[in-house]
Motif scaffolding. Sequence first.
Motif, mmCIF file in Angstrom:
data_model
loop_
_atom_site.group_PDB
_atom_site.id
_atom_site.type_symbol
_atom_site.label_atom_id
_atom_site.label_comp_id
_atom_site.label_asym_id
_atom_site.label_seq_id
_atom_site.Cartn_x
_atom_site.Cartn_y
_atom_site.Cartn_z
ATOM 1 N N GLU A 249 0.824 -1.214 0.000
ATOM 2 C CA GLU A 249 0.000 0.000 0.000
ATOM 3 C C GLU A 249 0.858 1.264 0.000
ATOM 4 O O GLU A 249 0.466 2.280 -0.590
ATOM 5 N N LEU A 250 2.024 1.231 0.642
ATOM 6 C CA LEU A 250 2.925 2.387 0.612
ATOM 7 C C LEU A 250 3.385 2.643 -0.826
ATOM 8 O O LEU A 250 3.403 3.797 -1.286
ATOM 9 N N GLY A 255 4.073 5.602 -5.382
ATOM 10 C CA GLY A 255 4.651 5.321 -6.689
ATOM 11 C C GLY A 255 6.138 5.037 -6.642
ATOM 12 O O GLY A 255 6.813 4.995 -7.679
ATOM 13 N N CYS A 256 6.676 4.810 -5.437
ATOM 14 C CA CYS A 256 8.111 4.559 -5.308
ATOM 15 C C CYS A 256 8.463 3.139 -5.755
ATOM 16 O O CYS A 256 7.592 2.292 -5.962
ATOM 17 N N ASN A 257 9.729 2.884 -5.893
ATOM 18 C CA ASN A 257 10.221 1.555 -6.226
ATOM 19 C C ASN A 257 9.932 0.584 -5.082
ATOM 20 O O ASN A 257 10.128 0.921 -3.914
ATOM 21 N N LYS A 258 9.462 -0.606 -5.425
ATOM 22 C CA LYS A 258 9.172 -1.628 -4.409
ATOM 23 C C LYS A 258 10.356 -2.568 -4.276
ATOM 24 O O LYS A 258 10.750 -3.212 -5.251
ATOM 25 N N GLU A 259 10.918 -2.632 -3.073
ATOM 26 C CA GLU A 259 11.982 -3.600 -2.830
ATOM 27 C C GLU A 259 11.359 -4.929 -2.376
ATOM 28 O O GLU A 259 10.811 -5.653 -3.194
ATOM 29 N N MET A 282 11.115 3.649 4.588
ATOM 30 C CA MET A 282 10.303 4.426 3.660
ATOM 31 C C MET A 282 11.009 4.752 2.343
ATOM 32 O O MET A 282 10.360 4.981 1.319
ATOM 33 N N GLY A 283 12.318 4.792 2.382
ATOM 34 C CA GLY A 283 13.099 5.151 1.210
ATOM 35 C C GLY A 283 14.533 5.423 1.629
ATOM 36 O O GLY A 283 14.867 5.344 2.818
ATOM 37 N N TYR A 284 15.378 5.751 0.662
ATOM 38 C CA TYR A 284 16.812 5.917 0.926
ATOM 39 C C TYR A 284 17.184 7.390 1.028
ATOM 40 O O TYR A 284 17.063 8.144 0.049
ATOM 41 N N MET A 285 17.660 7.794 2.204
ATOM 42 C CA MET A 285 18.119 9.163 2.387
ATOM 43 C C MET A 285 19.470 9.385 1.719
ATOM 44 O O MET A 285 19.922 10.526 1.576
ATOM 45 N N THR A 286 20.108 8.300 1.281
ATOM 46 C CA THR A 286 21.379 8.399 0.577
ATOM 47 C C THR A 286 21.174 8.575 -0.929
ATOM 48 O O THR A 286 22.130 8.817 -1.660
ATOM 49 N N ASN A 287 19.936 8.434 -1.386
ATOM 50 C CA ASN A 287 19.614 8.695 -2.783
ATOM 51 C C ASN A 287 19.146 10.148 -2.900
ATOM 52 O O ASN A 287 18.151 10.530 -2.274
ATOM 53 N N THR A 305 -0.379 8.002 4.438
ATOM 54 C CA THR A 305 -1.606 7.413 3.889
ATOM 55 C C THR A 305 -1.373 5.981 3.437
ATOM 56 O O THR A 305 -2.186 5.089 3.704
ATOM 57 N N GLY A 306 -0.251 5.739 2.778
ATOM 58 C CA GLY A 306 0.062 4.392 2.315
ATOM 59 C C GLY A 306 0.234 3.411 3.459
ATOM 60 O O GLY A 306 -0.284 2.285 3.410
ATOM 61 N N ILE A 307 0.947 3.825 4.507
ATOM 62 C CA ILE A 307 1.129 2.953 5.673
ATOM 63 C C ILE A 307 -0.215 2.676 6.334
ATOM 64 O O ILE A 307 -0.522 1.535 6.706
ATOM 65 N N ALA A 308 -1.048 3.712 6.476
ATOM 66 C CA ALA A 308 -2.380 3.537 7.072
ATOM 67 C C ALA A 308 -3.238 2.603 6.230
ATOM 68 O O ALA A 308 -3.970 1.750 6.764
ATOM 69 N N ASN A 309 -3.153 2.730 4.910
ATOM 70 C CA ASN A 309 -3.896 1.818 4.026
ATOM 71 C C ASN A 309 -3.444 0.376 4.240
ATOM 72 O O ASN A 309 -4.260 -0.562 4.211
#
Length: 317
Positions: A249-250, A255-259, A282-287, A305-309
């Motif tokens: 759902e996140l 629309g981020c890349n799914k690992e 949630m994502g890469y702070m190094t990117n 919203t995605g996490i809540a979904n």
Amino acid sequence: MKTTKKIMAILFVCFLSVSMMACGTSDIANTDNKAETLNEGEEELIMYTTSKVNTRTMPSADAQIAITLDPHETVQVIAEKDGWCSVLIDDHIYYVSSQYLREKVDGQNGFLIAIDAGHQAHGNYEQEPVGPGASETKVKVAGGTSGRTSGLNEYELNLQVALKLQTELESRGYEVVMVRTTNDVNISNSERAAIANEAGADAFIRVHANGSENTSVNGAMTICQTPNNPYNASLYPESKALSTAVLDELVAATGCNKEYVWETDTMSGINWCQVPVTIVEMGYMTNPEEDALMATEDYQYKLATGIANGIDQYIFH
């Protein structure tokens, strides 16, 4: 109608107490141990079970088991005394330990979510066991990573999203327990798990951001224990389901890349848990691009919203 039903329930308690006195049973008939019934005119209290729990024929852990209730079953409580609630089920009175019941509140859906904004302003590099009874140790809580573009510290980003998640969940009727609401705290990973455990959380969401030496790596992942975890393997099916739902759902919301869902027994904040748990990376702070995106209010709301979904998906489907 409620008053009539209440009077009948109270009369039933009195009848039961007198009958047990006549039979020589002293556990509840004794005046000192008698449960205090609701006063006439008070609303009957509807509560729900926080886990699978046994109802008993007497207010004692040694008493005979009458009925086993599933998590989130509602029960009508007619009295409470010394840590035991008298509940009316199918016109019979049984007893449930109060610690396994939670009051239903208007406007709430009956589920409690614990949220941990990962890390803190100053890491605590003292050691603690990686799990209950473990000889292996890890630092109590690390400082986390930081944004290559935004300059934001991970502990700051985590809290910003966690607070938005709290607001979103509460708007959906969830009760929320926050491990921290400021950055200036000192709470170890085992202590964070203990907060969720003691609250009897239906799900424990640990909000984090990722880092990598490869600055091109991007996307979200979630983390849970393995099926063979030496500390809480029984929670694996629920934690895996929670982790999968939240990740799916996140990704859909942002629309981020799914690992992937990483299954590992190296996380002390998971190993100490006695409730379903996931770590959300949630994502890469190094990117550079993903870091800049996560620093924006708009994207943080999408993350929340995605996490809540995902929590909705896990709880209700």
